[in-house]
Structures are given as C-alpha cells and as structure tokens.
Scaffold this motif. Structure first.
Motif, PDB file in Angstrom:
ATOM      1  N   ILE A  99       0.837  -1.197   0.000  1.00 45.43           N
ATOM      2  CA  ILE A  99       0.000   0.000   0.000  1.00 45.43           C
ATOM      3  C   ILE A  99       0.874   1.249   0.000  1.00 45.43           C
ATOM      4  O   ILE A  99       0.586   2.218  -0.688  1.00 45.43           O
ATOM      5  N   GLY A 100       1.945   1.206   0.764  1.00 43.28           N
ATOM      6  CA  GLY A 100       2.855   2.348   0.846  1.00 43.28           C
ATOM      7  C   GLY A 100       3.765   2.476  -0.359  1.00 43.28           C
ATOM      8  O   GLY A 100       4.493   3.471  -0.483  1.00 43.28           O
ATOM      9  N   GLY A 101       3.775   1.490  -1.244  1.00 46.94           N
ATOM     10  CA  GLY A 101       4.597   1.555  -2.447  1.00 46.94           C
ATOM     11  C   GLY A 101       6.065   1.300  -2.190  1.00 46.94           C
ATOM     12  O   GLY A 101       6.916   1.695  -2.989  1.00 46.94           O
ATOM     13  N   GLN A 102       6.406   0.614  -1.114  1.00 46.01           N
ATOM     14  CA  GLN A 102       7.802   0.396  -0.762  1.00 46.01           C
ATOM     15  C   GLN A 102       8.440  -0.774  -1.507  1.00 46.01           C
ATOM     16  O   GLN A 102       9.658  -0.798  -1.670  1.00 46.01           O
ATOM     17  N   VAL A 103       7.648  -1.741  -1.928  1.00 48.64           N
ATOM     18  CA  VAL A 103       8.208  -2.928  -2.570  1.00 48.64           C
ATOM     19  C   VAL A 103       7.565  -3.171  -3.935  1.00 48.64           C
ATOM     20  O   VAL A 103       7.432  -4.316  -4.359  1.00 48.64           O
ATOM     21  N   THR A 104       7.196  -2.103  -4.618  1.00 50.81           N
ATOM     22  CA  THR A 104       6.483  -2.278  -5.887  1.00 50.81           C
ATOM     23  C   THR A 104       7.344  -2.959  -6.946  1.00 50.81           C
ATOM     24  O   THR A 104       6.852  -3.829  -7.669  1.00 50.81           O
ATOM     25  N   ALA A 105       8.619  -2.593  -7.045  1.00 47.78           N
ATOM     26  CA  ALA A 105       9.478  -3.212  -8.059  1.00 47.78           C
ATOM     27  C   ALA A 105       9.702  -4.690  -7.757  1.00 47.78           C
ATOM     28  O   ALA A 105       9.660  -5.534  -8.659  1.00 47.78           O
ATOM     29  N   ARG A 106       9.922  -5.010  -6.513  1.00 50.76           N
ATOM     30  CA  ARG A 106      10.142  -6.403  -6.127  1.00 50.76           C
ATOM     31  C   ARG A 106       8.882  -7.233  -6.350  1.00 50.76           C
ATOM     32  O   ARG A 106       8.942  -8.365  -6.832  1.00 50.76           O
ATOM     33  N   TYR A 107       7.725  -6.665  -6.017  1.00 54.52           N
ATOM     34  CA  TYR A 107       6.461  -7.368  -6.218  1.00 54.52           C
ATOM     35  C   TYR A 107       6.211  -7.592  -7.709  1.00 54.52           C
ATOM     36  O   TYR A 107       5.821  -8.685  -8.123  1.00 54.52           O
ATOM     37  N   ALA A 108       6.446  -6.569  -8.505  1.00 51.28           N
ATOM     38  CA  ALA A 108       6.217  -6.690  -9.952  1.00 51.28           C
ATOM     39  C   ALA A 108       7.165  -7.702 -10.576  1.00 51.28           C
ATOM     40  O   ALA A 108       6.765  -8.478 -11.450  1.00 51.28           O
ATOM     41  N   SER A 109       8.429  -7.731 -10.146  1.00 56.33           N
ATOM     42  CA  SER A 109       9.369  -8.694 -10.717  1.00 56.33           C
ATOM     43  C   SER A 109       9.067 -10.122 -10.254  1.00 56.33           C
ATOM     44  O   SER A 109       9.307 -11.066 -10.995  1.00 56.33           O
ATOM     45  N   ALA A 110       8.544 -10.281  -9.048  1.00 59.17           N
ATOM     46  CA  ALA A 110       8.258 -11.624  -8.539  1.00 59.17           C
ATOM     47  C   ALA A 110       6.963 -12.189  -9.092  1.00 59.17           C
ATOM     48  O   ALA A 110       6.850 -13.396  -9.315  1.00 59.17           O
ATOM     49  N   THR A 111       5.963 -11.335  -9.328  1.00 57.29           N
ATOM     50  CA  THR A 111       4.652 -11.838  -9.741  1.00 57.29           C
ATOM     51  C   THR A 111       4.303 -11.507 -11.181  1.00 57.29           C
ATOM     52  O   THR A 111       3.409 -12.124 -11.755  1.00 57.29           O
ATOM     53  N   GLY A 112       4.926 -10.498 -11.738  1.00 55.51           N
ATOM     54  CA  GLY A 112       4.563 -10.047 -13.075  1.00 55.51           C
ATOM     55  C   GLY A 112       3.310  -9.194 -13.092  1.00 55.51           C
ATOM     56  O   GLY A 112       2.774  -8.877 -14.153  1.00 55.51           O
ATOM     57  N   LEU A 113       2.812  -8.813 -11.915  1.00 61.96           N
ATOM     58  CA  LEU A 113       1.612  -7.996 -11.790  1.00 61.96           C
ATOM     59  C   LEU A 113       1.983  -6.597 -11.310  1.00 61.96           C
ATOM     60  O   LEU A 113       2.933  -6.434 -10.553  1.00 61.96           O
TER      61      LEU A 113
END
Length: 151
Positions: A99-113
């Motif tokens: 929600i805070g946008g702290q791990v957006t790149a990591r989340y996107a690279s891990a899930t593709g979403l």
C-alpha cells in the motif's frame, strides 16, 4: 457429581483428532519457515510481538478510549466505527509495504503484476467498510424509531 479441579476439557474424538492435525500442520510450517533463515524469522516474530505490545496496543487502546469518551451517553454507535476501523487498520498493517509503495518493483518482478493498485483498492475497501457500517447504523436507528412509534 463434582468434577476434579484439574480435569482436562477434552471434547469428542473428532475434536482431538482435528487439534492434533492442526498442531502437526503448525509444526510442519514452523520447520519449513525456520529452515532457511531461522534467526531472521525469530527476530521478526519477536520484533513484531514487541512492536504490537509496546507501541500499537497502547495507541489503539487510547484511540478507542477517546472514541468511547467522545460518544458520551450515546455509546450505541461506537461499534459501528470500531469494527470497520479495526478491519481497515488490520488490512493496512498486513499489506503496508504494498500500500505504501515500498516494494512495488520487487512485487512486480516476482509476480509479473503491477503493484500500484493496492492503495486505491485499500481506500475503496475502507470506504465500503465504513459506508456499510453507516448503512447498518441508519437501518438500526430507523428500526428503533419505528418500534418506538408502534409502542
């Protein structure tokens, strides 16, 4: 007949079996979780417990006390604020890094979403929780006023 003082409250054999299975599953999950970085996991669990007990619990207890005192003699609406606030804050606590946008790149690279949808969805869910609670409160007030007019 008097029960012994230290009797174990055992239920049916099915309850005992389900309890044993849940302990076995929890033990398996603990072994799998601690297999990689046991010190980091243990530190996270202790830190989370301390953060909750020493920081968060006094904060939300004070907020709840202030809400109850602000309600005064008409405390019937406190639960209609307390429940959606607790659910919304619980969701914020669980999903805070996204929600805070702290791990957006990591989340996107891990899930593709894309991870930029968590803040708007949390805000929408919070609005729905408070809106639904307000509707329930208004329906309760209307029902109580109809009941009073009938009596």
């Amino acid at each position: 007949m008097r029960r012994p003082r230290f009797a174990l409250p055992l239920g049916s054999p099915l309850q005992i079996l389900l309890l044993a299975c849940s302990f076995a599953l929890a033990a398996y999950a603990g072994v799998q979780l601690l297999a990689g970085d046991w010190f980091g996991v243990a530190l996270w669990i202790v830190g989370a417990a301390l953060l909750h007990d020493l920081v968060l619990l006094p904060l939300y207890a004070a907020a709840d006390r202030a809400l109850v005192q602000a309600a005064g003699p008409r405390r019937s609406w406190v639960g209609y604020v307390r429940v959606p606030a607790a659910l919304s804050l619980l969701l914020l606590l669980v999903w805070f890094p996204l929600i805070g946008g702290q791990v957006t790149a990591r989340y996107a690279s891990a899930t593709g979403l894309p991870a930029d949808r968590f803040l708007p969805r949390w805000l929408l869910l919070t609005a729905v929780l408070f809106g639904g609670s307000a509707v329930l409160f208004l329906l309760r007030l209307r029902w109580a006023s109809k009941r009073q007019s009938v009596d």
